[in-house]
Scaffold this motif. Structure first.
Motif, PDB file in Angstrom:
ATOM      1  N   GLY A 100       4.933  -1.134 -11.354  1.00  0.00           N
ATOM      2  CA  GLY A 100       4.861  -2.458 -10.754  1.00  0.00           C
ATOM      3  C   GLY A 100       6.196  -2.888 -10.176  1.00  0.00           C
ATOM      4  O   GLY A 100       7.201  -2.181 -10.295  1.00  0.00           O
ATOM      5  N   GLY A 101       6.187  -4.053  -9.536  1.00  0.00           N
ATOM      6  CA  GLY A 101       7.416  -4.566  -8.951  1.00  0.00           C
ATOM      7  C   GLY A 101       7.141  -5.720  -8.029  1.00  0.00           C
ATOM      8  O   GLY A 101       6.029  -6.254  -7.993  1.00  0.00           O
ATOM      9  N   LEU A 102       8.173  -6.093  -7.294  1.00  0.00           N
ATOM     10  CA  LEU A 102       8.084  -7.181  -6.322  1.00  0.00           C
ATOM     11  C   LEU A 102       8.008  -6.565  -4.933  1.00  0.00           C
ATOM     12  O   LEU A 102       8.836  -5.722  -4.574  1.00  0.00           O
ATOM     13  CB  LEU A 102       9.314  -8.076  -6.442  1.00  0.00           C
ATOM     14  CG  LEU A 102       9.486  -9.171  -5.391  1.00  0.00           C
ATOM     15  CD1 LEU A 102       8.334 -10.167  -5.470  1.00  0.00           C
ATOM     16  CD2 LEU A 102      10.825  -9.874  -5.578  1.00  0.00           C
ATOM     17  N   VAL A 103       7.019  -6.994  -4.162  1.00  0.00           N
ATOM     18  CA  VAL A 103       6.825  -6.456  -2.826  1.00  0.00           C
ATOM     19  C   VAL A 103       6.388  -7.570  -1.896  1.00  0.00           C
ATOM     20  O   VAL A 103       5.757  -8.546  -2.347  1.00  0.00           O
ATOM     21  CB  VAL A 103       5.785  -5.302  -2.863  1.00  0.00           C
ATOM     22  CG1 VAL A 103       4.421  -5.802  -3.277  1.00  0.00           C
ATOM     23  CG2 VAL A 103       5.739  -4.558  -1.554  1.00  0.00           C
ATOM     24  N   GLN A 104       6.704  -7.439  -0.635  1.00  0.00           N
ATOM     25  CA  GLN A 104       6.256  -8.425   0.339  1.00  0.00           C
ATOM     26  C   GLN A 104       4.800  -8.178   0.722  1.00  0.00           C
ATOM     27  O   GLN A 104       4.297  -7.042   0.610  1.00  0.00           O
ATOM     28  CB  GLN A 104       7.126  -8.356   1.592  1.00  0.00           C
ATOM     29  CG  GLN A 104       8.516  -8.926   1.407  1.00  0.00           C
ATOM     30  CD  GLN A 104       9.262  -9.049   2.720  1.00  0.00           C
ATOM     31  OE1 GLN A 104       9.085  -8.245   3.638  1.00  0.00           O
ATOM     32  NE2 GLN A 104      10.123 -10.072   2.825  1.00  0.00           N
ATOM     33  N   ALA A 105       4.144  -9.226   1.162  1.00  0.00           N
ATOM     34  CA  ALA A 105       2.766  -9.102   1.633  1.00  0.00           C
ATOM     35  C   ALA A 105       2.694  -8.019   2.706  1.00  0.00           C
ATOM     36  O   ALA A 105       3.565  -7.934   3.572  1.00  0.00           O
ATOM     37  CB  ALA A 105       2.271 -10.428   2.176  1.00  0.00           C
ATOM     38  N   GLY A 106       1.654  -7.191   2.611  1.00  0.00           N
ATOM     39  CA  GLY A 106       1.503  -6.073   3.530  1.00  0.00           C
ATOM     40  C   GLY A 106       2.103  -4.779   3.029  1.00  0.00           C
ATOM     41  O   GLY A 106       1.860  -3.716   3.616  1.00  0.00           O
ATOM     42  N   GLY A 107       2.870  -4.868   1.963  1.00  0.00           N
ATOM     43  CA  GLY A 107       3.516  -3.698   1.412  1.00  0.00           C
ATOM     44  C   GLY A 107       2.607  -2.891   0.504  1.00  0.00           C
ATOM     45  O   GLY A 107       1.419  -3.194   0.351  1.00  0.00           O
ATOM     46  N   SER A 108       3.188  -1.856  -0.111  1.00  0.00           N
ATOM     47  CA  SER A 108       2.440  -0.936  -0.958  1.00  0.00           C
ATOM     48  C   SER A 108       3.155  -0.692  -2.278  1.00  0.00           C
ATOM     49  O   SER A 108       4.389  -0.784  -2.352  1.00  0.00           O
ATOM     50  CB  SER A 108       2.258   0.415  -0.248  1.00  0.00           C
ATOM     51  OG  SER A 108       1.528   0.282   0.942  1.00  0.00           O
ATOM     52  N   LEU A 109       2.381  -0.376  -3.282  1.00  0.00           N
ATOM     53  CA  LEU A 109       2.888   0.060  -4.576  1.00  0.00           C
ATOM     54  C   LEU A 109       1.947   1.109  -5.131  1.00  0.00           C
ATOM     55  O   LEU A 109       0.742   1.099  -4.829  1.00  0.00           O
ATOM     56  CB  LEU A 109       2.976  -1.106  -5.579  1.00  0.00           C
ATOM     57  CG  LEU A 109       4.117  -2.103  -5.440  1.00  0.00           C
ATOM     58  CD1 LEU A 109       3.903  -3.272  -6.408  1.00  0.00           C
ATOM     59  CD2 LEU A 109       5.463  -1.448  -5.699  1.00  0.00           C
ATOM     60  N   ARG A 110       2.493   1.972  -5.967  1.00  0.00           N
ATOM     61  CA  ARG A 110       1.662   2.950  -6.668  1.00  0.00           C
ATOM     62  C   ARG A 110       1.876   2.788  -8.167  1.00  0.00           C
ATOM     63  O   ARG A 110       2.998   2.967  -8.661  1.00  0.00           O
ATOM     64  CB  ARG A 110       2.016   4.373  -6.248  1.00  0.00           C
ATOM     65  CG  ARG A 110       1.040   5.420  -6.802  1.00  0.00           C
ATOM     66  CD  ARG A 110       1.549   6.812  -6.571  1.00  0.00           C
ATOM     67  NE  ARG A 110       0.533   7.835  -6.818  1.00  0.00           N
ATOM     68  CZ  ARG A 110       0.791   9.032  -7.322  1.00  0.00           C
ATOM     69  NH1 ARG A 110       2.031   9.374  -7.612  1.00  0.00           N
ATOM     70  NH2 ARG A 110      -0.183   9.908  -7.489  1.00  0.00           N
ATOM     71  N   LEU A 111       0.799   2.449  -8.858  1.00  0.00           N
ATOM     72  CA  LEU A 111       0.852   2.291 -10.297  1.00  0.00           C
ATOM     73  C   LEU A 111       0.447   3.592 -10.976  1.00  0.00           C
ATOM     74  O   LEU A 111      -0.404   4.339 -10.464  1.00  0.00           O
ATOM     75  CB  LEU A 111      -0.075   1.169 -10.758  1.00  0.00           C
ATOM     76  CG  LEU A 111       0.119  -0.194 -10.090  1.00  0.00           C
ATOM     77  CD1 LEU A 111      -0.818  -1.213 -10.734  1.00  0.00           C
ATOM     78  CD2 LEU A 111       1.557  -0.654 -10.181  1.00  0.00           C
ATOM     79  N   SER A 112       1.049   3.842 -12.132  1.00  0.00           N
ATOM     80  CA  SER A 112       0.733   5.026 -12.922  1.00  0.00           C
ATOM     81  C   SER A 112       0.369   4.615 -14.336  1.00  0.00           C
ATOM     82  O   SER A 112       0.897   3.620 -14.853  1.00  0.00           O
ATOM     83  CB  SER A 112       1.927   5.980 -12.969  1.00  0.00           C
ATOM     84  OG  SER A 112       2.298   6.415 -11.680  1.00  0.00           O
TER      85      SER A 112
END
Length: 114
Positions: free
Chosen positions: A9-21
């Motif tokens: 997890g983390g902080l991201v701007q709208a439109g961005g991506s993250l990959r959770l494990s």
């Protein structure tokens, strides 16, 4: 003893991506249906995606087309690729069986800024 540990997890701007494990232990992982859940402040925990032992997937309408759940049975890992993130995706994300066990891991915070 079943252990489920989420990360990514983390902080991201709208439109961005993250990959959770999610790392699982203490279970016959390949035989289980696994899910990713989330809980936003003041809201009930909800199932956002699940994946069966043969790889069949289901998604909540709110994340369809943006999130992808996957698994690695050999490594006992479950992943959630989240694209086109929106502020309303902000929540603590958890992995668990689907249906869930009573006990939950620590979760991982996802914050999407507008």
């Amino acid at each position: 003893q079943v252990q489920l540990v989420e990360s990514g997890g983390g902080l991201v701007q709208a439109g961005g991506s993250l990959r959770l494990s999610c790392a699982a232990s203490g279970i016959i992982f390949s035989l289980t249906t696994m899910g990713w859940y989330r809980q936003a402040p003041g809201k009930q925990r909800e199932l956002v995606a699940s994946i069966g032992r043969t790889g069949n997937t289901n998604y909540a309408d709110s994340v369809k087309g943006r999130f992808t759940i996957s698994r690695d049975n050999a490594e006992k890992m479950v992943y959630l690729q989240m694209n086109s993130l929106k502020p309303e995706d902000t929540a603590v994300y958890y992995c668990n069986f689907a249906p869930s066990l009573p006990s939950w891991g620590p979760g991982t915070q996802v914050t999407v800024s507008s």
